[in-house]
Write an enzyme that holds these catalytic residues in place. Structure first.
Site, short mmCIF file in Angstrom:
data_model
loop_
_atom_site.label_atom_id
_atom_site.label_comp_id
_atom_site.label_asym_id
_atom_site.label_seq_id
_atom_site.Cartn_x
_atom_site.Cartn_y
_atom_site.Cartn_z
CG ASN A 10 77.65 19.41 -38.97
OD1 ASN A 10 76.51 19.85 -39.16
ND2 ASN A 10 78.39 19.74 -37.92
CE LYS A 12 80.67 22.75 -38.90
NZ LYS A 12 81.80 23.21 -38.13
CG HIS A 96 79.08 19.80 -33.56
ND1 HIS A 96 79.79 20.96 -33.41
CD2 HIS A 96 79.55 19.22 -34.68
CE1 HIS A 96 80.65 21.08 -34.42
NE2 HIS A 96 80.52 20.04 -35.20
CD GLU A 98 80.46 24.31 -34.92
OE1 GLU A 98 79.37 24.09 -35.47
OE2 GLU A 98 81.56 24.27 -35.54
CD GLU A 168 83.08 16.53 -35.06
OE1 GLU A 168 83.28 16.48 -36.27
OE2 GLU A 168 82.30 17.33 -34.53
N GLY A 174 87.00 23.28 -38.08
CA GLY A 174 86.95 24.55 -38.81
C GLY A 174 88.27 25.28 -38.89
CB SER A 214 90.38 20.47 -40.48
OG SER A 214 90.01 21.69 -39.87
#
Ligand code: PEP
Length: 259
Positions: A10, A12, A96, A98, A168, A174, A214
């Site tokens: 991904n 991003k 996701h 985010e 996730e 991250g 991660s």
């Protein structure tokens, strides 16, 4: 039950259109050594045309990072699932964390996007997160199960083979701190059993479920040897083409050992 392992990058909101081809040209020839592992690169919309062109005649599938739930219409700034399919995109990440946290995507929106992706022949990777505000294990489990149930509402059993789920945990994304393989395995098992309750055990046994958060070469193997972790969804570490190949190689080794 043998499920084809998969590594998904991904990107991003990183990389430029002019950088896509170089990455793909580095990765594509090396994938010949790992035919039993699927490789997907997901990029922001503005990169997709360049990515699809560079990946033509390779084993790399290109994915989008988001999609709208209507096929066309007056939705300025949104991306149509029909347009993605027409461009040659096969995969799309939906929900996701985010998107859920920064753009207020709800379970209902994730479900509508999933149905739109399937209607247009795409393969959705539906991200399932954890709620940072919930502290009890029971509440967390309920949160995860609820997301699975809500996101898969209205999906037909025949369509399930095109769906992937990606667990996730928000705190792991991250942060450099992946979840422990044993705890991740427990959550993925619970997710698979939720799908079994909805669609039957045979369908759930065929569903690919990924772990994300991660993942890097130092922890990927230990995650991928877990029986319910079929692949990994990778942000930061996958921005580097050589590291991406390393992860594909680790997926291949881990799944060969686990067989
Ligand atoms: C992600 O964004 O899906 C992700 C897993 O990111 P990272 O690998 O950087 O934690």
């Amino acid at each position: 039950m043998k499920r084809q392992p998969i590594v998904v990058a991904n990107w991003k909101m990183n990389k430029l259109p002019s950088e896509a081809a170089g990455y793909i040209q580095t990765v594509a020839p090396k994938l010949a050594d790992y035919e039993q592992v699927d490789a997907v690169l997901a990029g922001q919309d503005v990169l997709l045309d360049a990515m699809v062109s560079a990946a033509r005649d390779t084993r790399i599938e290109i994915g989008a990072e988001n999609v709208y739930w209507e096929d066309r219409g007056a939705y300025t700034g949104e991306t149509s699932p029909a347009a993605l399919a027409d461009l040659g995109i096969r995969v799309v990440i939906i929900g996701h964390s985010e998107r859920r946290n920064y753009f207020r995507e709800t379970d209902e929106m994730v479900n509508l996007k999933t149905l739109a992706a399937l209607r247009n022949g795409l393969c959705p990777i539906i991200a399932i997160d954890e709620a940072v505000q919930l502290t009890s294990e029971n509440d967390q489990a309920h949160w995860i199960v609820n997301q699975v149930v809500e996101s898969l509402k209205g999906v037909q059993e025949a369509e399930l083979s095109r769906v992937m789920l990606a667990y996730e945990p928000t705190a792991a994304i991250g942060s450099g701190q992946a979840m422990s393989p044993e705890i991740a395995q427990k959550s993925l098992y619970m997710i698979r059993q939720t799908v079994a309750d909805m669609f039957g055990q045979a369908a759930a046994d065929q569903l690919r479920i990924l772990y994300g958060g991660s993942v890097k070469p130092t922890n990927a193997y230990d995650l991928l040897v877990q029986p319910d972790i079929d692949g990994v969804l990778v942000g930061d570490a996958a921005l580097d083409a050589t590291t991406f190949i390393e992860l594909v190689s680790l997926a291949s080794q881990a799944k060969r050992i686990a067989e």
